[in-house]
Design a protein around this motif. Structure first.
Motif, PDB file in Angstrom:
ATOM      1  N   GLY A 210      26.636  33.225  30.846  1.00  0.00           N
ATOM      2  CA  GLY A 210      26.751  31.820  31.198  1.00  0.00           C
ATOM      3  C   GLY A 210      27.660  31.018  30.286  1.00  0.00           C
ATOM      4  O   GLY A 210      27.802  29.803  30.443  1.00  0.00           O
ATOM      5  N   VAL A 211      28.303  31.686  29.332  1.00  0.00           N
ATOM      6  CA  VAL A 211      29.251  31.006  28.445  1.00  0.00           C
ATOM      7  C   VAL A 211      30.532  30.683  29.208  1.00  0.00           C
ATOM      8  O   VAL A 211      31.159  29.649  29.001  1.00  0.00           O
ATOM      9  N   GLN A 212      30.925  31.585  30.088  1.00  0.00           N
ATOM     10  CA  GLN A 212      32.063  31.386  30.988  1.00  0.00           C
ATOM     11  C   GLN A 212      31.508  31.267  32.398  1.00  0.00           C
ATOM     12  O   GLN A 212      30.508  31.912  32.738  1.00  0.00           O
ATOM     13  N   ASP A 213      32.144  30.439  33.233  1.00  0.00           N
ATOM     14  CA  ASP A 213      31.602  30.179  34.567  1.00  0.00           C
ATOM     15  C   ASP A 213      32.055  31.192  35.612  1.00  0.00           C
ATOM     16  O   ASP A 213      31.246  31.683  36.404  1.00  0.00           O
ATOM     17  N   ILE A 214      33.366  31.488  35.619  1.00  0.00           N
ATOM     18  CA  ILE A 214      33.938  32.371  36.634  1.00  0.00           C
ATOM     19  C   ILE A 214      34.933  33.304  35.957  1.00  0.00           C
ATOM     20  O   ILE A 214      35.655  32.901  35.039  1.00  0.00           O
ATOM     21  N   VAL A 215      34.954  34.548  36.406  1.00  0.00           N
ATOM     22  CA  VAL A 215      35.887  35.532  35.857  1.00  0.00           C
ATOM     23  C   VAL A 215      36.560  36.282  36.996  1.00  0.00           C
ATOM     24  O   VAL A 215      35.948  36.545  38.038  1.00  0.00           O
ATOM     25  N   GLY A 216      37.828  36.593  36.798  1.00  0.00           N
ATOM     26  CA  GLY A 216      38.550  37.487  37.696  1.00  0.00           C
ATOM     27  C   GLY A 216      38.932  38.723  36.913  1.00  0.00           C
ATOM     28  O   GLY A 216      39.508  38.621  35.828  1.00  0.00           O
ATOM     29  N   THR A 217      38.598  39.889  37.437  1.00  0.00           N
ATOM     30  CA  THR A 217      38.835  41.110  36.679  1.00  0.00           C
ATOM     31  C   THR A 217      39.072  42.297  37.611  1.00  0.00           C
ATOM     32  O   THR A 217      38.561  42.325  38.730  1.00  0.00           O
ATOM     33  N   SER A 218      39.849  43.253  37.139  1.00  0.00           N
ATOM     34  CA  SER A 218      39.959  44.503  37.877  1.00  0.00           C
ATOM     35  C   SER A 218      38.585  45.159  37.918  1.00  0.00           C
ATOM     36  O   SER A 218      37.720  44.876  37.084  1.00  0.00           O
ATOM     37  N   THR A 219      38.389  46.020  38.891  1.00  0.00           N
ATOM     38  CA  THR A 219      37.042  46.565  39.100  1.00  0.00           C
ATOM     39  C   THR A 219      36.675  47.661  38.105  1.00  0.00           C
ATOM     40  O   THR A 219      35.499  47.934  37.904  1.00  0.00           O
TER      41      THR A 219
END
Length: 336
Positions: free
Chosen positions: A87-96
């Motif tokens: 919950g420190v970061q809201d949204i993440v985009g990452t390779s699978t």
């Protein structure tokens, strides 16, 4: 108030309210969220992220803002996944690939030569397999929103073109911190070196490693042409990009807000994939102009590479489970 003034005022109110059509405005709170990812903002993934941000802003009537932090500003993929879980970061985009440590079934995307083209890829990630994988993230304090496209992965190196397993043998190649990739390149005789992405350029520049593998967009925006001479179009794996939200945040959202995020992500993914696919041809031409040599192994040579990787494919197919692998194969077959 004069009639014309009343009409103008009514029109202004209607325009402000338009983005909230279909949503209850009272169910949308003022929010400012952090969205972090590893690629540069100019990359198709960054362009997709910006489209997602704009759609959320529009659909929320300007109430929900997202600030993007590209280029690992908030940390590596592994670090930002962990921060989003907490919950420190809201949204993440990452390779699978880094998600495999949390949900082993994500390794389905890493099976060598599973997919041959983008139509098959769309069928897999948007169909029952992809949606089931997104749902599995909830048990890990994450909510999967959608899949963007990173693309088909190709090998770059500083030594020579790659057409056969013998060309890979002996290369020190950076791979993601993912067991399938490590085992696959070891099977070809390479020295597979798992390494966080922020360290890769320097390692290539210094000669600590000879090679790496990534989609064309990553090769281009990170200027790997400065430290790599050869690109071999192996398309040995397809790499989706998962957009995930902290479950701690998701649980605080109203149903209206949740729908805004889901709808926006699913709209943005279509735009992002179009951008990604349109840019590949331009990128190939630009990499050639920058002095990179690009070669394409023949279908027979690719079949030989796949045959060499069969023990790895068999090993991880068993780990993943026959049902999941069959579901994936059925989805791919249906897209033909």
């Amino acid at each position: 108030m004069p009639v014309n003034a009343r009409l103008a005022a009514a029109l202004a109110v209607a325009l402000i309210a338009a983005p909230l059509a279909g949503h209850a405005a009272d169910d949308i709170q003022e929010r400012t969220l952090k969205f972090g990812y590893s690629t540069f903002e100019a990359h198709p993934l960054g362009q997709g992220a910006n489209k997602f941000v704009a759609l959320v802003d529009e659909k929320s009537g300007g109430k929900i803002k997202m600030k993007v932090y590209p280029a690992t500003q908030l940390g590596s993929e592994t670090q930002t996944i962990s921060a989003t879980q907490g919950g420190v970061q809201d949204i993440v985009g990452t390779s699978t690939a880094p998600i495999v440590g949390l949900v082993k079934e994500y390794a389905i995307f890493d099976l060598p030569f599973l997919l041959a083209n983008e139509k098959q890829a769309d069928s897999l990630v948007d169909g029952p397999v992809g949606q089931a994988l997104l749902a599995k993230l909830q048990d890990k304090n994450l909510v999967g929103l959608c899949f963007f496209e990173n693309g088909f992965r190709n090998v770059t190196n500083s030594k020579h073109p790659i057409n056969t397993a013998e060309d890979v043998s002996g290369l020190k190649i950076r791979v993601m911190q993912n067991p399938v990739y490590i085992d696959a390149f070891k099977m070809l005789g390479a020295n597979a070196v798992p390494m966080p992405w922020p360290e890769v350029y320097t390692a290539l520049e210094s000669g600590a490693i000879d090679a790496q593998e990534n989609p064309f967009g990553i090769i281009y925006v990170n200027k790997l042409n400065e430290v790599q001479k050869y690109v071999s179009v192996t398309k040995h794996a397809y790499s989706p990009w998962a957009v995930m939200m902290s479950k701690k945040l998701w649980d605080k959202l109203s149903p209206t807000e949740q729908k805004i995020f889901m709808d926006s992500c699913n709209e943005a993914k279509l735009y992002q994939r179009q951008v990604s696919r349109a840019e590949d041809a331009k990128i190939i031409a630009e990499l050639k102009a920058r002095g990179m040599q690009i070669n394409e192994p023949t279908p027979a040579q690719l079949a030989e590479l796949k045959a060499k990787m069969q023990p790895v494919i068999a090993k991880y197919s068993e780990t993943l489970g026959a049902d999941l692998v069959k579901q994936a194969q059925d989805s791919i077959a249906a897209s033909q």
